[in-house]
Design a protein around this motif. Structure first.
Motif, PDB file in Angstrom:
ATOM      1  N   GLU A   4      39.930  70.999   6.573  1.00  0.00           N
ATOM      2  CA  GLU A   4      40.398  71.182   7.943  1.00  0.00           C
ATOM      3  C   GLU A   4      39.383  70.563   8.901  1.00  0.00           C
ATOM      4  N   SER A   5      39.873  70.073  10.035  1.00  0.00           N
ATOM      5  CA  SER A   5      38.945  69.652  11.087  1.00  0.00           C
ATOM      6  C   SER A   5      38.425  70.901  11.786  1.00  0.00           C
TER       7      SER A   5
ATOM      8  N   GLU B  42      39.425  69.205  17.664  1.00  0.00           N
ATOM      9  CA  GLU B  42      40.081  67.939  17.980  1.00  0.00           C
ATOM     10  C   GLU B  42      40.163  67.788  19.496  1.00  0.00           C
TER      11      GLU B  42
ATOM     12  N   THR C 227      29.836  71.982   8.848  1.00  0.00           N
ATOM     13  CA  THR C 227      30.606  70.756   8.637  1.00  0.00           C
ATOM     14  C   THR C 227      30.947  70.594   7.154  1.00  0.00           C
TER      15      THR C 227
ATOM     16  N   SER D 266      34.806  70.540   5.408  1.00  0.00           N
ATOM     17  CA  SER D 266      35.232  69.631   4.348  1.00  0.00           C
ATOM     18  C   SER D 266      35.815  70.418   3.175  1.00  0.00           C
TER      19      SER D 266
END
Length: 233
Positions: free
Chosen positions: A146-147, A150, A138, A142
């Motif tokens: 980018e995620s 989703e 995670t 960051s």
């Protein structure tokens, strides 16, 4: 008879001391014993280096007990079981004396953590608490801005590549390759050859001063390297 101490598994995050949770910091400000495993006698624990600035601010720092059991970098299960048993025995000696023990670990205690092996050995005998931490992947998401996933997308975390790789790549929307320093050229070529649009990022030493974000696979592959593969529809 003295009341037994509590074992507290604390995730200290990916590397930046400022990413410690408030709860983790609060416990580390007062706990009498910190257990910080390391891979060899010569190397300092990365987890300990993350919390050291906080520990050194304690007024009782000189009285703080820091124990550092050795968890070697090996896949020999017999040798590992011996090391885990020793670590559990060491921790239990402090718990039996009534002292709480904070067992610190990189990232989160529930994800590929050395803490889990000691937790499993002691949870029936002592009170055990875990304090979650920020994971490397995670933090890497960051860093690349980018995620990870989703809506109904599927995220797969891969610690080691084996013959399940093809299925993983076929049915996952995003794949995180943990310990990417183990990546081989064959693995990288296999991923790149998949007939799916994709983005590949590697992050070396995430959240640390020498953090490096790379589009594609890392060439240098330091130990703390994570690769994220995002497939696009």
């Amino acid at each position: 008879m003295a009341e037994k101490g509590k074992l507290i598994g604390i995730g200290v995050g990916p590397g930046d001391s400022e990413l410690l949770t408030l709860k983790a910091a609060k416990i580390l400000e007062t706990v009498p014993v910190v257990c910080s495993p390391k891979s060899s006698k010569e190397k300092e624990s990365i987890a300990l280096s993350i919390v050291r600035p906080l520990l050194e601010e304690r007024k009782d720092y000189k009285r703080l007990m820091v124990v550092e059991p050795i968890f070697p970098m090996t896949e020999d299960k017999e040798e590992l079981n011996i090391c885990w048993d020793r670590a559990a025995f060491l921790v239990s000696s402090y718990l039996d004396s009534g002292r709480d023990v904070a067992f610190i670990t990189l990232g989160d205690p529930s994800i590929f953590s050395t803490f889990s092996y000691v937790q499993e050995r002691l949870k029936e005998k002592y009170t055990v608490e875990t304090v979650p931490g920020i994971t490397s992947f995670t933090a890497c998401a960051s860093a690349i801005n980018e995620s990870l996933v989703e809506q109904n997308q599927v995220l797969t975390i891969v610690p080691k590549i084996d013959d399940r790789l093809d299925d993983i790549l076929e049915y996952s929307d995003s794949v995180v390759l943990m310990k990417a320093s183990r990546n081989t050229k064959e693995l990288e070529q296999s991923i790149e050859s998949k007939n799916r649009e994709k983005k590949i990022y590697s992050v070396e030493n995430c959240t640390q001063e020498n953090e490096k974000v790379i589009k594609g696979f890392s060439e240098d592959k330091p130990y703390l390297t994570t690769t994220i593969v995002k497939f696009e529809e």
